[in-house]
Design a protein around this motif. Structure first.
Motif, mmCIF file in Angstrom:
data_model
loop_
_atom_site.group_PDB
_atom_site.id
_atom_site.type_symbol
_atom_site.label_atom_id
_atom_site.label_comp_id
_atom_site.label_asym_id
_atom_site.label_seq_id
_atom_site.Cartn_x
_atom_site.Cartn_y
_atom_site.Cartn_z
ATOM 1 N N ALA A 153 39.150 -36.317 26.749
ATOM 2 C CA ALA A 153 38.360 -36.761 25.594
ATOM 3 C C ALA A 153 38.846 -36.065 24.322
ATOM 4 C CB ALA A 153 36.878 -36.475 25.839
ATOM 5 N N TYR A 158 34.103 -32.636 38.048
ATOM 6 C CA TYR A 158 34.990 -33.100 36.990
ATOM 7 C C TYR A 158 35.256 -34.593 37.138
ATOM 8 C CZ TYR A 158 39.116 -34.277 34.464
ATOM 9 O OH TYR A 158 39.994 -34.927 33.657
ATOM 10 N N GLN A 205 22.233 -31.638 33.887
ATOM 11 C CA GLN A 205 22.817 -30.692 32.936
ATOM 12 C C GLN A 205 22.332 -30.972 31.523
ATOM 13 O OE1 GLN A 205 26.844 -31.732 34.291
ATOM 14 N NE2 GLN A 205 27.159 -29.525 34.181
ATOM 15 N N ASP A 222 33.954 -29.874 22.963
ATOM 16 C CA ASP A 222 33.658 -30.643 24.180
ATOM 17 C C ASP A 222 33.021 -29.687 25.184
ATOM 18 O OD1 ASP A 222 33.587 -32.170 26.463
ATOM 19 O OD2 ASP A 222 35.632 -32.942 26.281
ATOM 20 N N TYR A 236 35.330 -26.087 26.445
ATOM 21 C CA TYR A 236 35.026 -25.054 27.436
ATOM 22 C C TYR A 236 34.880 -25.719 28.795
ATOM 23 C CZ TYR A 236 33.872 -21.424 23.988
ATOM 24 O OH TYR A 236 33.921 -20.479 22.989
ATOM 25 N N ASP A 237 35.427 -25.104 29.813
ATOM 26 C CA ASP A 237 35.185 -25.588 31.172
ATOM 27 C C ASP A 237 35.260 -24.420 32.148
ATOM 28 O OD1 ASP A 237 35.337 -28.754 32.341
ATOM 29 O OD2 ASP A 237 35.465 -27.123 33.809
ATOM 30 N N TYR A 268 30.725 -33.066 21.734
ATOM 31 C CA TYR A 268 30.875 -34.180 22.666
ATOM 32 C C TYR A 268 30.486 -33.685 24.049
ATOM 33 C CZ TYR A 268 33.052 -37.760 25.574
ATOM 34 O OH TYR A 268 33.269 -38.754 26.495
ATOM 35 N N ASN A 275 31.947 -20.564 30.880
ATOM 36 C CA ASN A 275 30.718 -21.337 30.802
ATOM 37 C C ASN A 275 30.535 -21.768 29.340
ATOM 38 O OD1 ASN A 275 27.951 -22.129 30.677
ATOM 39 N ND2 ASN A 275 27.596 -20.940 32.526
ATOM 40 N N PHE A 276 30.221 -23.046 29.119
ATOM 41 C CA PHE A 276 30.107 -23.491 27.719
ATOM 42 C C PHE A 276 28.909 -22.862 27.007
ATOM 43 C CE2 PHE A 276 28.679 -27.520 30.066
ATOM 44 C CZ PHE A 276 27.324 -27.238 30.012
ATOM 45 N N TYR A 291 29.969 -35.162 28.270
ATOM 46 C CA TYR A 291 29.871 -36.169 29.325
ATOM 47 C C TYR A 291 29.408 -35.390 30.547
ATOM 48 C CZ TYR A 291 31.432 -39.842 32.565
ATOM 49 O OH TYR A 291 31.494 -40.802 33.541
ATOM 50 N N LEU A 292 28.094 -35.187 30.592
ATOM 51 C CA LEU A 292 27.502 -34.323 31.614
ATOM 52 C C LEU A 292 26.398 -35.073 32.343
ATOM 53 C CD1 LEU A 292 27.141 -31.108 29.409
ATOM 54 C CD2 LEU A 292 28.830 -31.465 31.233
ATOM 55 N N SER A 316 36.281 -38.838 31.057
ATOM 56 C CA SER A 316 35.655 -39.969 30.354
ATOM 57 C C SER A 316 36.439 -41.251 30.644
ATOM 58 C CB SER A 316 35.696 -39.730 28.837
ATOM 59 O OG SER A 316 34.835 -38.710 28.466
ATOM 60 N N ALA A 330 28.234 -30.179 39.025
ATOM 61 C CA ALA A 330 28.903 -30.499 37.763
ATOM 62 C C ALA A 330 30.362 -30.844 38.027
ATOM 63 C CB ALA A 330 28.810 -29.306 36.821
ATOM 64 N N GLY A 342 32.232 -28.812 28.522
ATOM 65 C CA GLY A 342 32.724 -29.233 29.839
ATOM 66 C C GLY A 342 33.885 -30.190 29.637
ATOM 67 N N CYS A 343 35.007 -29.628 29.169
ATOM 68 C CA CYS A 343 36.106 -30.480 28.672
ATOM 69 C C CYS A 343 37.030 -31.004 29.763
ATOM 70 C CB CYS A 343 36.923 -29.709 27.649
ATOM 71 S SG CYS A 343 37.692 -28.223 28.335
#
Ligand SMILES: C[S@@+](CC[C@H](N)C(=O)[O-])C[C@H]1O[C@@H](n2cnc3c(N)ncnc32)[C@H](O)[C@@H]1O
Length: 184
Positions: free
Chosen positions: A73, A40, A136, A65, A88-89, A129, A116-117, A131-132, A43, A38, A67-68
């Protein structure tokens, strides 16, 4: 003179120490999430522009978000649509970096959580939102759809869910599906 030398030596020592710490953080930071498959990656501007050009979102609504990263974003959603954003990240270094960017830009109402989100309470948000990566998306699909509010909208960047069909999609100029919108 000898005192000057001591001061100089201290300055060099502190500078070298800071450089070492910085390098370790730079190396460790991507590894921290890379080993979980996962990494980073912020976006792309072109993807955010597609969202800006095609969507109308309700201002003051709440966006999460998943995994911000550094909040790129979230800054976009805050600036373009006036959304209240929380992210959350797992990676504390990218979050620290994001907080520094927000402080420099004078942005206060974006909340970061180092966690963890899966700990997020999805029912609190109007928009989600993400972007994974595909692995995931597959791993969170059931959890997401069974915990969001009935009228929440999911904005998925680049990768899709396997079991659910989007109610709308935004394509780029090449006709590729980039943004997918889902509801329960
Ligand atoms: C591709 S980046 C997207 C960053 C940001 N959403 C954006 O669009 O600019 C994915 C982020 O998800 C984070 N991540 C992956 N799995 C996670 C998890 N289970 N909990 C929290 N963060 C996670 C990674 O640390 C990484 O920063």
């Amino acid at each position: 003179m000898s005192q000057l030398k001591i001061i100089l030596a201290w300055i060099i020592l502190i500078f070298t120490f800071a450089l070492c710490i910085g390098s370790v953080i730079l190396i460790l930071s991507p590894m921290l999430t890379w080993f979980r498959k996962a990494p980073y990656v912020p976006s792309f501007n072109s993807h955010l522009k597609l969202i800006k050009d095609h969507l109308t979102l309700t201002s003051w609504a709440k966006l999460l978000d998943l995994g911000c990263g550094d909040g790129k974003a979230m800054r976009f959603f805050y600036k373009e649509f006036g959304l209240l954003c929380e992210g959350y990240d797992l990676n504390p270094f990218v979050i620290l970096y994001g907080k520094l960017i927000n402080r420099r830009k004078g942005i206060r109402n974006i909340k970061f959580v180092v966690s963890n989100f899966k700990k997020a309470q999805l029912h609190k948000y109007d928009y989600l939102y993400m972007y994974l990566f595909p692995n995931q998306m597959a791993a969170i699909e059931d959890w997401v759809f069974s915990n969001i509010k009935d009228d929440a909208i999911i904005i998925a960047n680049s990768f899709k869910f396997l079991k659910h069909k989007p109610f709308d999609t935004i394509r780029n100029k090449k006709g590729q599906e980039i943004i997918r919108l889902y509801k329960k």
